[in-house]
Design a protein around this motif. Structure first.
Motif, PDB file in Angstrom:
ATOM      1  N   HIS A 268     130.111  26.663 -43.817  1.00 42.50           N
ATOM      2  CA  HIS A 268     129.192  26.274 -44.888  1.00 42.50           C
ATOM      3  C   HIS A 268     129.948  25.972 -46.176  1.00 42.50           C
ATOM      4  N   ALA A 269     129.291  25.257 -47.093  1.00 43.65           N
ATOM      5  CA  ALA A 269     129.892  24.941 -48.389  1.00 43.65           C
ATOM      6  C   ALA A 269     129.932  26.184 -49.283  1.00 43.65           C
TER       7      ALA A 269
ATOM      8  N   SER B  57     129.225  29.015 -51.694  1.00 49.02           N
ATOM      9  CA  SER B  57     127.953  29.632 -52.074  1.00 49.02           C
ATOM     10  C   SER B  57     128.053  30.304 -53.438  1.00 49.02           C
TER      11      SER B  57
ATOM     12  N   LEU C 249     123.763  27.676 -52.223  1.00 48.98           N
ATOM     13  CA  LEU C 249     125.011  26.990 -52.552  1.00 48.98           C
ATOM     14  C   LEU C 249     125.226  26.994 -54.059  1.00 48.98           C
TER      15      LEU C 249
ATOM     16  N   GLY D 152     129.652  23.866 -54.333  1.00 44.11           N
ATOM     17  CA  GLY D 152     129.355  23.657 -52.916  1.00 44.11           C
ATOM     18  C   GLY D 152     128.640  22.333 -52.687  1.00 44.11           C
ATOM     19  N   LYS D 153     127.727  21.982 -53.569  1.00 41.17           N
ATOM     20  CA  LYS D 153     127.030  20.700 -53.452  1.00 41.17           C
ATOM     21  C   LYS D 153     127.997  19.535 -53.678  1.00 41.17           C
TER      22      LYS D 153
ATOM     23  N   ALA E  41     129.957  18.994 -50.490  1.00 45.98           N
ATOM     24  CA  ALA E  41     129.193  18.291 -49.460  1.00 45.98           C
ATOM     25  C   ALA E  41     129.192  16.785 -49.712  1.00 45.98           C
TER      26      ALA E  41
ATOM     27  N   ARG F   1     122.703  29.454 -47.288  1.00 47.26           N
ATOM     28  CA  ARG F   1     123.862  28.621 -47.634  1.00 47.26           C
ATOM     29  C   ARG F   1     124.226  27.642 -46.520  1.00 47.26           C
TER      30      ARG F   1
ATOM     31  N   THR G 265     123.694  23.612 -46.848  1.00 47.95           N
ATOM     32  CA  THR G 265     124.834  22.744 -46.526  1.00 47.95           C
ATOM     33  C   THR G 265     124.353  21.560 -45.701  1.00 47.95           C
TER      34      THR G 265
ATOM     35  N   GLU H 209     122.355  19.154 -47.929  1.00 45.44           N
ATOM     36  CA  GLU H 209     123.190  18.329 -48.798  1.00 45.44           C
ATOM     37  C   GLU H 209     123.909  17.242 -48.002  1.00 45.44           C
TER      38      GLU H 209
ATOM     39  N   THR I 265     135.805  26.791 -47.363  1.00 44.96           N
ATOM     40  CA  THR I 265     134.400  26.401 -47.376  1.00 44.96           C
ATOM     41  C   THR I 265     134.270  24.903 -47.113  1.00 44.96           C
ATOM     42  N   LEU I 266     133.354  24.584 -46.241  1.00 43.11           N
ATOM     43  CA  LEU I 266     133.084  23.234 -45.750  1.00 43.11           C
ATOM     44  C   LEU I 266     134.307  22.596 -45.075  1.00 43.11           C
TER      45      LEU I 266
END
Length: 458
Positions: free
Chosen positions: A9-10, A12, A26, A30-31, A34, A58, A62, A65, A133-134
């Motif tokens: 996940h992106a 958080s 998120l 995080g956004k 994405a 989260r 993800t 987004e 992350t991501l």
């Protein structure tokens, strides 16, 4: 053969301490991740199979987004929320695969660390030690049924990986040391100490940019890689014009070779960007863009092979050893500001002679040589920017003007190559002719502007 895509996940948010772990949303970063990585994930067919995601907020956000960034995939609506993926144990995911027995050949799991990272390392020991992350890992599993994953142990192969930082130069830049800190450090040092610091900083950037260049999602990585490599070479060449040092010539030859290996790919990126801003090519646009993309893809592959080669690694290691050596430091200790000023004065005089010989009928090569002389002056002046700030200020628009002229010259050459390789119908020929005339007009306008430039010498 089964294909498993692991997608963490992106980033958080931890702002609200009252939220349970699975309720954390998120963060703004995080956004941003994405949006930056979505196209790269699509290019790698990460969502071509069945998608399963943890029900944690989260993970679901993800997906939302990514779905927003890739509207054609309907990702959010077709992904399956799977409670078993909200855990932090790789063995739990393996047990779920054995029990669930997915039917798809390709599945994507959107979940959490350390479970995903541990799963990758269990199946493919050479998998990345980190899964940020991501971050994404693509594993190929030599099995016919997903329930056989339990028996696989270490037989999977890491096919590909991607992180937001390698997919987006903007995110990469956010993570490197701020330039003001470097500038302050350089100003506090005398010239013999300043140059090794600058060269070692650029060397570090070149190495850090390499993953983004290889990923190839953001052309800015290639541009910055090229800039730092060429400036390193230019600074060292400026030094070599003043003082003699063993081994420097050979090292510069290698650096020059690697910088030149990026030239055609960079030119293709610029041309593709220019064509994207030219909508009036209904017959020519699609085949020309595809031809340029294919050419760029071939050159990118060749560049990636070079960056992965032992020869390249050896060349870069030799360069780092040289610029960090005591011999280089001793040679720089003999460098005097008056020497730089004398060479700079000679280069400016040569530039002004070249400029005086130009006319609106001058061949493109003459302007190309003038452009190279401007760069040599600039890089030499940058050795002591405080003393030569006026020259540097006047060089910047001149270099941009000559660079734009060179871009049009190269683009005309690409159009000639395209026409030579492609039989075109009348409508496409007409568009090609019109586009060529447009480029030639821009090129001639720049040539006329160059001829009107004043000499650099006062």
């Amino acid at each position: 053969m089964k294909h498993l895509f692991l997608l963490r996940h992106a980033k958080s948010s931890w702002e609200d301490p009252t939220l349970a772990d699975d309720e954390r949303p998120l963060s703004a970063h995080g956004k941003t991740q994405a949006a930056a990585i979505a196209a790269g994930l699509q290019h790698r067919s990460v969502f071509a199979g069945t998608v399963y995601a943890s029900p944690a907020v989260r993970a679901q956000q993800t997906l939302a987004e990514l779905s927003h960034a890739l509207p054609g995939l309907a990702l959010k609506s077709r992904a399956h929320s799977e409670p078993a993926l909200y855990n932090f144990d790789a063995n739990a995911i393996i047990r779920w695969l054995v029990h669930e027995k997915p039917s798809a050949e390709r599945i994507t799991l959107v979940g959490h660390n350390p479970a995903l990272k541990q799963l990758a390392q269990q199946l493919a020991p050479k998998a990345a030690a980190k899964l940020p992350t991501l971050g994404m890992l693509h594993l190929a599993l030599p099995i016919d049924r997903w329930e056989d994953v339990e028996k696989l142990k270490t037989g999977a192969e890491l096919i590909d990986s991607l992180t937001p930082i390698d997919a987006s130069y903007a995110l990469f830049k956010h993570n490197i040391p701020p330039q003001p800190t470097l500038k302050k450090t350089l100003k506090s040092k005398k010239l013999p100490k300043r140059l090794p610091t600058m060269l070692q900083h650029r060397y570090g950037l070149v190495r850090e940019l390499e993953p983004g260049v290889i990923v190839g999602e953001d052309a800015e990585f290639l541009h910055q890689y090229r800039v730092n490599l060429r400036r390193s070479r230019a600074v060292a060449e400026a030094v070599r014009a003043i003082i003699k040092m063993p081994k420097l010539k050979k090292a510069l030859t290698r650096i020059k070779k690697h910088a030149q290996a990026t030239s055609e790919l960079r030119d293709l990126d610029v041309f593709l960007l220019d064509i994207s801003d030219t909508p009036d090519l209904p017959h020519l646009g699609a085949p020309l863009r595809q031809w340029l993309r294919d050419a760029a893809r071939q050159r990118h592959q060749a560049l990636c092979e070079t960056l992965a080669s032992d020869a390249y690694q050896d060349d870069m290691q030799r360069w780092q050893t040289l610029i960090a050596s005591k011999a280089f430091a001793r040679a720089l200790n003999t460098l005097k500001p008056k020497q730089i000023a004398r060479v700079l004065e000679a280069r400016i005089a040569h530039h002004d002679e070249q400029l005086a010989e130009l006319s609106t009928d001058s061949p493109s090569e003459a302007l190309h040589e003038l452009r190279k002389s401007v760069k040599r002056i600039r890089y030499l002046a940058e050795l002591m920017p405080e003393q030569h700030s006026d020259v540097l200020k006047r060089l910047k628009p001149r270099q941009k003007l000559l660079g734009d002229f060179q871009d049009r010259t190269v683009q005309l050459a690409w159009l000639d190559a395209f026409e030579h390789e492609h039989p075109l119908h009348d409508a496409a020929k007409a568009e090609l002719h019109a586009w060529r005339q447009t480029l030639m007009g821009r090129q001639q306008h720049r040539r006329e502007q160059v001829c009107q430039l004043a000499p650099l010498a006062p």
